[in-house]
Structure formats: structure tokens, C-alpha cells
Write an enzyme that holds these catalytic residues in place. Sequence first.
Site, PDB file in Angstrom:
ATOM      1  N   GLU A  26      -7.766  -9.406 -30.829  1.00  0.00           N
ATOM      2  CA  GLU A  26      -8.462  -8.780 -31.967  1.00  0.00           C
ATOM      3  C   GLU A  26      -7.529  -8.534 -33.150  1.00  0.00           C
ATOM      4  O   GLU A  26      -7.684  -7.570 -33.895  1.00  0.00           O
ATOM      5  CB  GLU A  26      -9.145  -7.465 -31.551  1.00  0.00           C
ATOM      6  CG  GLU A  26     -10.126  -7.602 -30.421  1.00  0.00           C
ATOM      7  CD  GLU A  26     -11.224  -8.619 -30.687  1.00  0.00           C
ATOM      8  OE1 GLU A  26     -11.469  -8.916 -31.864  1.00  0.00           O
ATOM      9  OE2 GLU A  26     -11.822  -9.118 -29.720  1.00  0.00           O
ATOM     10  N   GLY A  27      -6.567  -9.418 -33.320  1.00  0.00           N
ATOM     11  CA  GLY A  27      -5.583  -9.288 -34.385  1.00  0.00           C
ATOM     12  C   GLY A  27      -4.342  -8.605 -33.863  1.00  0.00           C
ATOM     13  O   GLY A  27      -4.391  -7.444 -33.452  1.00  0.00           O
TER      14      GLY A  27
END
Length: 578
Positions: free
Chosen positions: A435-436
Site C-alpha cells: 500500500e505504498g
Amino acid sequence: MYSYVPPIDDYRFLLSEVLGFDQAMAELNKDVDADLAVTVLDEAGRMCAERLAPLNREGDEHGSQLIDGAVRTPPGFAQAYRDFADAGWAALSADPDHGGQGLPFILQLWLDEMLSAANLSFGLFPGLTRGACEAIAAHASEELKATYLSRMVSGEWTGAMALTESSAGTDLALLKTKAEPQDDGSYAVTGTKIFISSGDHDFGGNIVHLVLARLPDAPAGVKGISLFLVPKFLPGADGAFDQRNSMSVGALEKKMGIHAQPTCVMNYDGATGWLVGEAHRGLAAMFTMMNAERLMVGIQGLGIAGAAYQQAAGYAKERLQGRSADNARAPVAIIEHADVRRMLLNIRSFVEAGRALAGWTALQHDRSQHHADAGERARSDALVPLLTPVVKASFTDFGFESAVQAQQVFGGHGYIREWGMEQYVRDARIAQIYEGTNGVQAADLVGRKLPMAGGAVVEGYFALIAADVEAAGGSVIARSTSTALEALRTATAALQGADTDAAGAAAVDYLRLFALVSMGWMWTRMAQAAAQGNSPLHQAKLKLADYFALRVLPQAQGLAATIAAGEASIMALEIDAF
């Protein structure tokens, strides 16, 4: 291993004495009070402890498997998921218009904490589905909403998001998956995605993929990305979703951790899908899902840290080793050794402050959605995105560090499988990446979030902290937080308008400083509340606040010095010298 114990007493303390839950719910016209909230959390905790935690180790050892093109999750997972959905947990905070219960988001985040503590691999299934529902609800056509949302909200169907390709990770401008328009208004999606969590499973029901792809006329870069809803099963002539779409699992990723979670290589071979939102604006729609997931991922770090602490504290009180400070002959429990206490207190002081900060952020989320005053909605709506990268990155960094320290308490026993500590370390590691990555979160905080409204959003947040610190008087934690806040304000001013290299050099240290100040703020509030009581819980809170003030918050000064040093030493070495 020791049995997982849900932190219900701590939730009760935060709701009733720290976060002003009843008043917040009254302002939002929600018929929920702290007693009801604790009852819900208690029932959720029982489910996590009795149903899901016992599956965690076996799930890790067995793993998900790909057999004849179909994913088989570990024994017990499929039935546990069906029981989870049938009991209504998948719909806890979802919109009642789509069949959800509409309970406050704070209950959702704390349920996510307990799910992550009990069984991180399992918790990803409902978590990803919830994020997909939010994206569909915000951007899809009314027809798609009517077809998919209620069955996803209930947990009958699940969701997954398909962004990453082998050559397109953080830089989604490089993705190559294509979507060709069809005569019936659908699209034929073709391409391969990697790292797709919950991409396939054996729970029954449909699996709804949200896939980023390019239309034939798409401009280059991220402005040419569109979002498509691509289900595993399509409706047949009778309307039943029993026709297999042209998508398949090419492989399961072989991973360091979360072995029970099927992380898939997905092949879309002209798979039928439908556009979600506007053409070429898919990234904005996907970020609705990703921002929800980033909060959930931060809570994963918190949950693992809390579970690892429980194991380490239990072991430390029973493991006899060494002698006491007064040189008594008999061996003592290692909890009596200062260094063991230091590690346990590091973990616990993070977990309890993180839990409070997560709760405060969740209340801002509900205010942004439901407060009657437009100005209050707008203020809260700005605070949530400000804190999202902080929660995601700092909670997962501190969560991994906590898992490692808890493992260290066990010594050699922490390195073998018997006690489960090495699984916590392996499972926690992914949360810093997906998610980054946390470096991306830090860059987002410095590059995008600090400049919001010309810096007014972050300054308003600092003002909230300063007001509570001043109201707390001269307590140890209030003084320490005030000093750290001044260092943070100085660093913030220095980074306003910084160039790319300067911002990149400072970002990770800045985010950690921001998180420490935020947790110091939560400890200030908790200590002030605890001073009004005399229970063992209240007394422990006061001692933990002092520990955080004296042993953790001083890190702020070192971080401030590192930020002030600038980028010169980072950029000085020639590339060929690496």
C-alpha cells in the site's frame, strides 16, 4: 504460546475517559454510547481470540496452495470466513444503504487491530473487501452499485485490488494492462498483475477485482489510467453469477510472511469488466480504496505489536534466568532485568499511544462524514488525509521494531517456531512495504500533506496538540511533548517549499518525529485522564506516560538535528562509488 487477550479494558478507558466518545456520538446524532461500543468490541475480541487466533500458526505452516488452477486456503480458513461474515462483522461500519450496520469507524479500526493481532493473513480478506466497497460506492455507476455492493458489504462476495505489474509498482504510469471497449458497454481487460492479495480463494461466492488498465485512446502517464470492475464470475442467462470470467491465477507468490494469505499473480485474458468512474481518472478512484487500506495497514502494525507484547510479557514473567540486582542466589524471572523491561516498555508505550491515536483519527473520519456543521466536516476531512501516511508508516515501522524486540525477549526461543515470535516478525515486515512503501508515505506527508491549504491544516493540528499540552499543566509528559512539538514546528517551517532532494532527505525522519509528537499528545491526554482515577490501569498509564516522556520522546531532538543537517551528505557520494 499464551492465548491472545483482546485489550477491552484499554478500549473502555479510551472511549469513556480520553476520547470523549459519548459526546462525539451525540454531535453526530449516532445512537451509540461507550457501553454499547465496548459490548461490540468485547464480542469481536472473543471471536478473534477463540476462532481466529488458533488458526494463525497452522495457517502459516500450511499456507495457501494453488491446486489445478484454484487457490486452497489453509484448513479452517474458509469456514471461519463464512462464520465471520454470517455474524455480521464484515458489515460493521458499512453504509446502511448498502446493508451495513453503520457503526462508528473507531469500532472498525479497533476490530482491525484485533484481527491483525489474532491472524493477520485472515484480516486481509475483509479489509480489502471493505476498501473495494468504498471505491465502488464513491465512483461506480448506480447499476454497478446495485449489482455488487450489498453482496460485498455482507461478506458474501469479497474484493481485491489489482494495481501492480512487474514493471509498474510505485510508478503506476508504467502499467501496460489494456481495456478494449465492447459493443455491450463492457470492456475486455488483458494483462498480468502481481502481488494481488486475496486474488483468489475457496470461500465461495464472487471475487470482485478492481483493476487499473489503459483504454486504447489513453494519454501517456497516470492521466491515462482507468479503473475497471472485473468479477471472477459473470451472470448467466438466468442472472446467477456462475459463468467463469476470463481470468486466472498464474502463480502464488512465495513470500517471507503472511503465508496463509493468497498473494496471486493474476492473468486477465480479455476478461469482462466495467468502467468505474470516468475514463482516464482511475487513479483518483483507486486512491479512495488505497487511502482506506493505508489506515488498515497501519493498524496491522499496531495489532502485531500488541500481540507480540502479550507473548513477550507472559514469557518474561515466567522465564527464570540470571540473578537479581541484590545478587540473591536464586534465579529470577527475566522481567526483573532492566533491559528486558526496557524492551517491553518500548513496545507497550507505542501500542497504547498508537491505539489512542488510531481512535482519535477514526473519530475525525466520522466527523468528516456525519457532522451537521459543514465547517467541522471540512476540518476533519483535512485531518484524516494528513494523518493517514503517519499512521500507515509509523505504526508499521514501530510495529516491526516491536515484533523484533518482543522476539529478543525470548532469546533463542524467539528464533524457533515453538513460541510463534518469528512469525510475528515475518508477518509484520510486509506492512512496511505494501500500500505504498513507508518512504513513499513520508514523501507524501512532506510533499503533499504539509502544503494543504497553505500549511493551515498542519498548523491547525499542531494547535490542537499545543492546547491539550498547555491544559495538562507541568506534567512530565506534557513538558516533554511541548519540547518535541517545538522541534517539529521548526522542522515543518524548514521543509515548507523545500526542493526535491531536501524534502527526500528529511522525509522519513520528519514522519517519525511527527508520529512521536502525536503519540506524546495521546500520552498527555491519557495521563491527564488517568490522574483522575486510582485503579491499577490508571496507575499503569501514569507510569507508562512518564516512560514515554523520559525514554522515547527524547528521540525527537536527534531526529530534529538529522533533519536540520540537510541533504548534502546524502547526495555527495558519486553514483559510481556505490
